[in-house]
Design a protein around this motif. Sequence first.
Motif, PDB file in Angstrom:
ATOM      1  N   GLY A  56       0.821  -1.214   0.000  1.00  0.00           N
ATOM      2  CA  GLY A  56       0.000   0.000   0.000  1.00  0.00           C
ATOM      3  C   GLY A  56       0.846   1.252   0.000  1.00  0.00           C
ATOM      4  O   GLY A  56       0.517   2.253  -0.648  1.00  0.00           O
ATOM      5  N   LEU A  57       1.965   1.229   0.748  1.00  0.00           N
ATOM      6  CA  LEU A  57       2.859   2.379   0.798  1.00  0.00           C
ATOM      7  C   LEU A  57       3.480   2.649  -0.569  1.00  0.00           C
ATOM      8  O   LEU A  57       3.580   3.795  -1.014  1.00  0.00           O
ATOM      9  CB  LEU A  57       3.952   2.123   1.839  1.00  0.00           C
ATOM     10  CG  LEU A  57       4.978   3.254   2.034  1.00  0.00           C
ATOM     11  CD1 LEU A  57       4.276   4.525   2.516  1.00  0.00           C
ATOM     12  CD2 LEU A  57       6.053   2.834   3.037  1.00  0.00           C
ATOM     13  N   LEU A  58       3.895   1.560  -1.246  1.00  0.00           N
ATOM     14  CA  LEU A  58       4.478   1.720  -2.586  1.00  0.00           C
ATOM     15  C   LEU A  58       3.472   2.323  -3.559  1.00  0.00           C
ATOM     16  O   LEU A  58       3.790   3.201  -4.360  1.00  0.00           O
ATOM     17  CB  LEU A  58       4.956   0.368  -3.103  1.00  0.00           C
ATOM     18  CG  LEU A  58       6.210  -0.210  -2.441  1.00  0.00           C
ATOM     19  CD1 LEU A  58       6.474  -1.615  -2.968  1.00  0.00           C
ATOM     20  CD2 LEU A  58       7.413   0.693  -2.702  1.00  0.00           C
ATOM     21  N   ILE A  59       2.231   1.849  -3.496  1.00  0.00           N
ATOM     22  CA  ILE A  59       1.193   2.382  -4.391  1.00  0.00           C
ATOM     23  C   ILE A  59       0.961   3.858  -4.117  1.00  0.00           C
ATOM     24  O   ILE A  59       0.809   4.672  -5.031  1.00  0.00           O
ATOM     25  CB  ILE A  59      -0.109   1.580  -4.216  1.00  0.00           C
ATOM     26  CG1 ILE A  59       0.090   0.139  -4.722  1.00  0.00           C
ATOM     27  CG2 ILE A  59      -1.270   2.248  -4.961  1.00  0.00           C
ATOM     28  CD1 ILE A  59      -1.103  -0.762  -4.482  1.00  0.00           C
ATOM     29  N   ALA A  60       0.939   4.236  -2.858  1.00  0.00           N
ATOM     30  CA  ALA A  60       0.723   5.634  -2.500  1.00  0.00           C
ATOM     31  C   ALA A  60       1.847   6.520  -3.017  1.00  0.00           C
ATOM     32  O   ALA A  60       1.618   7.639  -3.495  1.00  0.00           O
ATOM     33  CB  ALA A  60       0.596   5.754  -0.975  1.00  0.00           C
ATOM     34  N   ILE A  61       3.099   6.017  -2.924  1.00  0.00           N
ATOM     35  CA  ILE A  61       4.246   6.789  -3.397  1.00  0.00           C
ATOM     36  C   ILE A  61       4.173   6.994  -4.905  1.00  0.00           C
ATOM     37  O   ILE A  61       4.381   8.086  -5.429  1.00  0.00           O
ATOM     38  CB  ILE A  61       5.558   6.091  -3.005  1.00  0.00           C
ATOM     39  CG1 ILE A  61       5.745   6.126  -1.475  1.00  0.00           C
ATOM     40  CG2 ILE A  61       6.752   6.750  -3.702  1.00  0.00           C
ATOM     41  CD1 ILE A  61       6.935   5.321  -0.989  1.00  0.00           C
ATOM     42  N   VAL A  62       3.860   5.887  -5.627  1.00  0.00           N
ATOM     43  CA  VAL A  62       3.742   5.981  -7.087  1.00  0.00           C
ATOM     44  C   VAL A  62       2.646   6.952  -7.477  1.00  0.00           C
ATOM     45  O   VAL A  62       2.801   7.776  -8.387  1.00  0.00           O
ATOM     46  CB  VAL A  62       3.475   4.584  -7.693  1.00  0.00           C
ATOM     47  CG1 VAL A  62       3.126   4.702  -9.179  1.00  0.00           C
ATOM     48  CG2 VAL A  62       4.685   3.677  -7.505  1.00  0.00           C
ATOM     49  N   PHE A  63       1.518   6.879  -6.789  1.00  0.00           N
ATOM     50  CA  PHE A  63       0.388   7.769  -7.088  1.00  0.00           C
ATOM     51  C   PHE A  63       0.777   9.231  -6.850  1.00  0.00           C
ATOM     52  O   PHE A  63       0.428  10.120  -7.643  1.00  0.00           O
ATOM     53  CB  PHE A  63      -0.806   7.367  -6.231  1.00  0.00           C
ATOM     54  CG  PHE A  63      -2.058   8.120  -6.563  1.00  0.00           C
ATOM     55  CD1 PHE A  63      -2.718   7.897  -7.773  1.00  0.00           C
ATOM     56  CD2 PHE A  63      -2.572   9.053  -5.684  1.00  0.00           C
ATOM     57  CE1 PHE A  63      -3.871   8.594  -8.084  1.00  0.00           C
ATOM     58  CE2 PHE A  63      -3.719   9.757  -5.987  1.00  0.00           C
ATOM     59  CZ  PHE A  63      -4.386   9.524  -7.196  1.00  0.00           C
ATOM     60  N   ALA A  64       1.511   9.478  -5.768  1.00  0.00           N
ATOM     61  CA  ALA A  64       1.939  10.850  -5.476  1.00  0.00           C
ATOM     62  C   ALA A  64       2.892  11.379  -6.547  1.00  0.00           C
ATOM     63  O   ALA A  64       2.807  12.552  -6.948  1.00  0.00           O
ATOM     64  CB  ALA A  64       2.600  10.897  -4.094  1.00  0.00           C
ATOM     65  N   ILE A  65       3.807  10.515  -7.007  1.00  0.00           N
ATOM     66  CA  ILE A  65       4.742  10.925  -8.055  1.00  0.00           C
ATOM     67  C   ILE A  65       3.998  11.274  -9.328  1.00  0.00           C
ATOM     68  O   ILE A  65       4.300  12.258 -10.003  1.00  0.00           O
ATOM     69  CB  ILE A  65       5.773   9.811  -8.305  1.00  0.00           C
ATOM     70  CG1 ILE A  65       6.681   9.641  -7.077  1.00  0.00           C
ATOM     71  CG2 ILE A  65       6.611  10.120  -9.556  1.00  0.00           C
ATOM     72  CD1 ILE A  65       7.641   8.479  -7.181  1.00  0.00           C
TER      73      ILE A  65
END
Length: 465
Positions: A56-65
Amino acid sequence: MAREEFNVATIDSAEGSFSAQQWSSYLDGGARDRENAGKRFARRTEGCGFSALCVGLLIAIVFAIVLLCVGFIVVYENEGQVVATVDLFTEDLPPEQAVWFDSNLAELRNAFRVVEENKKRAKNVILFVALDSAVPSFGDYPRPIWESFPHLALLRPTTMVERTARASFSPTSMFCGIETGWHTIGFDSAVKPWDTCVSTPNSSSTHHHHHHQAASILQWAQTVGRRTGVITNGEIVQPFPAALYAHAANASWLHDSPDMLLCPDVRSQLLRGPVGKKLNVIAGKLTCPDEFCREAFEAEWENERLVEGTSYKVVNELSDLLDPTLHDAEYSLGLYDQSALAESTAFRDLVVGALNVLESPEGFVLVAIADPSDAQVVVPREIDSAVRATLKKLSGALDDSLIVVVRSDVRDGDAGFATVHAIGPMSHLLHRVHNETFLAHFISYAARIGRFRDADLTNLILQIV
């Protein structure tokens, strides 16, 4: 100094738009990134494994980028092109200078928009050939429409005119895609103009000639069921149109030959040859030694259509070419005298009339030749009118139609190159200086005819990529 904004569609992120050096750097960088990413991923798997929290953290980071990237200075237009805002100094210029800056800013915008490549199969091909055409005077407006086509290349002639130092374009090279000897039509370089017909059909010489016949783009198109046509405001049996449907060891065999059975003349091949008799549209001038040459040609051509049981129309007046009933005809023949073809709208009418017959579900290939031998009828303005009429008539099928304009201004001096302007499927393949033989192979590939006729899988992949 004051600034204003100038928006241009950039091509930095468009596939296929990088230079060779940029692609090399991009690919090398991508390889390193993948390697580093693999190492980073290995370390991460040791630290947090595959827990739902980590994913979930990885997905959030990608989405923010992604959100940050979208929020930068670039915006996406409806066409999917990237638009960049560029600061432009505002200066007070005299009208004589401002008009050029404004027009060239528009040119820059158009240049940036040529991003996407049409990789579809060209269902329709219209090739305009205007060699040795007259040069318009400087300052003529409007500019010819082909100058707005997105793709441009140069053709280099390779045939030397005998007893002169001037290079000359060969119709066989351009339409059949091979180098040929001087003063021959539809044969490769193994056949010479001084070769003569022999008296026995089974002789080795006759076989030699047949083996070295060259197929043209119209023959390739007929093989796959496309409609075909050749039109000209000059002689229909002259070498340039003749190379599309005939084979003559000597280019002077237009109306007769040493042996009409073994080496039929060009006129006979247009009427009875395997390619000539399948042409859906024939239009141009036909003059020959026989007093009733035109009448005899028309009568035999019409009789052939009656025997086949196909629909046809013999067009005796240029105005009849605009008759809507031509849409219902499978074949059309128009033979005219010089006075009719000298009219300012003649070339355009020939093209429009041909399209009336050729438009069909299976597609077509049309070659329209502006005859270089008559200066009074070969002017860019009339060719421009014909090209514009073509664009208008095919407005509903332009995405499937390849339109090519080949021009040279030999009589203005240097005969080194011809310009090729193109729009439509695969037109991006015209991009540099090409040998004149490239034209036939380019059309063959774009239309999937000739040796590319079975490239359905390739065509599908190109449209997906």
